[in-house]
Design an enzyme around this catalytic site. Structure first.
Site, PDB file in Angstrom:
ATOM      1  CG  ASP A 114       2.084  -2.883  -3.834  1.00 35.82           C
ATOM      2  OD1 ASP A 114       2.814  -3.035  -4.833  1.00 35.82           O
ATOM      3  OD2 ASP A 114       2.372  -3.299  -2.704  1.00 35.82           O
ATOM      4  CG  HIS A 318       3.727   0.246  -8.284  1.00 38.62           C
ATOM      5  ND1 HIS A 318       2.990  -0.858  -8.662  1.00 38.62           N
ATOM      6  CD2 HIS A 318       3.829   0.184  -6.917  1.00 38.62           C
ATOM      7  CE1 HIS A 318       2.674  -1.558  -7.592  1.00 38.62           C
ATOM      8  NE2 HIS A 318       3.160  -0.950  -6.518  1.00 38.62           N
TER       9      HIS A 318
END
Length: 343
Positions: A114, A318
């Site tokens: 991320d 994610h």
């Protein structure tokens, strides 16, 4: 340097972890390490902590590496400067270099997820003499340059507001999150996890209600799924994350979004620059970060000329190193064997 050695139980297994506070440009940097061998620096994203690497620390240690998971500036036990300018990319890169020096090493492999992926990429771009290889999880590398970030994000979503713009307004997200940090985190994690992504519809065209956007007058959490944790997240895991942010607040973490326009100025000299160090990319096939940025992945032959491989994991969202810890561990150790042999 303060060194604290502890044996703790995380996620149902016993891990021998060394917690350290080392000096950094902003004060202190908290890190957790396991194993001996070539140094591998692990950088988390938003809104997480070193704990997001709990599965990879023992795997990398067993494979012969000194695995070090950092609390990025603004998180956990690391320092949290007040000024937004303290969260510029150049400052975070200096933190990483300071960790390498404090641990008595000259170089490291850097791995990020991320925002941590973007920080890892720029560490290899700005300090290739320190970071000799880089692995990016979930967020592909996009070189500096192009339009000003705030202008780009303001134009996404039409009548709805993109989450980055929402986060960039000082205090706004904090007012949403602060009354129920634990509940907000649970919803945010669930919204981006493969097994708990929203499936309701937003309008007459039957488009999914995208949790990356805020409706006029609404909040980001309005589209979070409720009542069920992702399979990778136990109540105990959630307690760890919530406990950290209930203690520190979210402003330090959110200031990374608020410093993006300053990055645009700081990194102007690197516009379009590729990362030539050996690299690896791992992403989730269901993650918006990989679908929205598919052009960036397609550009890897130009932007990451040292790329070893790019893997998109089917059915993964994610939070890749927590949703698919075994696969991520296998890909990382295989790649690390190729970039650390002979060093």
């Amino acid at each position: 340097m303060l060194v604290v050695t502890r044996i703790r139980t995380y996620g149902g297994h016993m891990s021998h972890l060394t917690h350290r506070l080392v000096p950094g440009p902003a004060g202190r940097i908290h890190l957790v390490e396991q194993g001996t061998g070539p140094l591998v620096l692990l950088l988390h994203g938003f809104p997480e902590s070193w704990y997001s690497w709990r599965h990879q620390l023992p795997v990398l240690a067993a494979a012969g590496y000194r695995a070090v998971a950092v609390d990025v500036r603004g998180y956990g036990r690391s320092s949290r400067p007040e000024a937004v300018a303290a969260y510029r990319m150049t400052e975070l890169v200096e933190d990483n270099a300071a960790v390498v020096e404090a641990l008595g090493e000259r170089s490291a492999v850097v791995v990020g997820h991320d925002w941590g992926a973007t920080i890892a990429a720029h560490s290899a771009l700005l300090k290739p003499e320190v970071f000799h290889a880089v692995a990016l999880l979930s967020v592909p590398y996009t070189p500096p340059g192009g339009p000003r970030p705030s202008e780009v994000f303001a134009g996404i979503g039409g009548e709805e507001e993109f989450y980055v713009s929402y986060f960039q307004e000082p205090g706004r997200a904090e007012r949403e999150i602060e009354p129920d940090v634990r509940g907000w985190l649970a919803g945010f994690y669930a919204a981006l996890s493969a097994d708990t992504m929203p499936t309701s519809t937003a309008d007459a065209h039957h488009m999914p209600a995208d949790p990356h956007f805020v409706a006029p007058g609404g909040q980001l959490r309005d589209r979070f799924p409720a009542g069920r944790l992702p399979a990778w997240l136990t109540e105990d895991d959630l307690d760890v994350y919530a406990g950290e942010f209930e203690r520190t607040g979210l402003t330090g973490a959110l200031n990374r979004y608020r410093a993006m326009d300053q990055d645009w100025k700081d990194l102007a000299a690197y516009a379009g620059a590729p990362i030539r160090r050996p690299s690896l990319f791992l992403g989730g096939a269901l993650d918006a970060s990989t679908t929205w940025l598919s052009d960036a992945i397609d550009a890897f032959p130009t932007t990451l000329p040292g790329l070893h491989a790019a893997h998109l994991l089917d059915g993964c969202g994610h939070w890749i190193q927590q949703e698919r810890p075994e696969e991520v561990g296998r890909h990382l150790t295989e790649w690390l064997g190729s970039v650390t042999s002979g060093r």
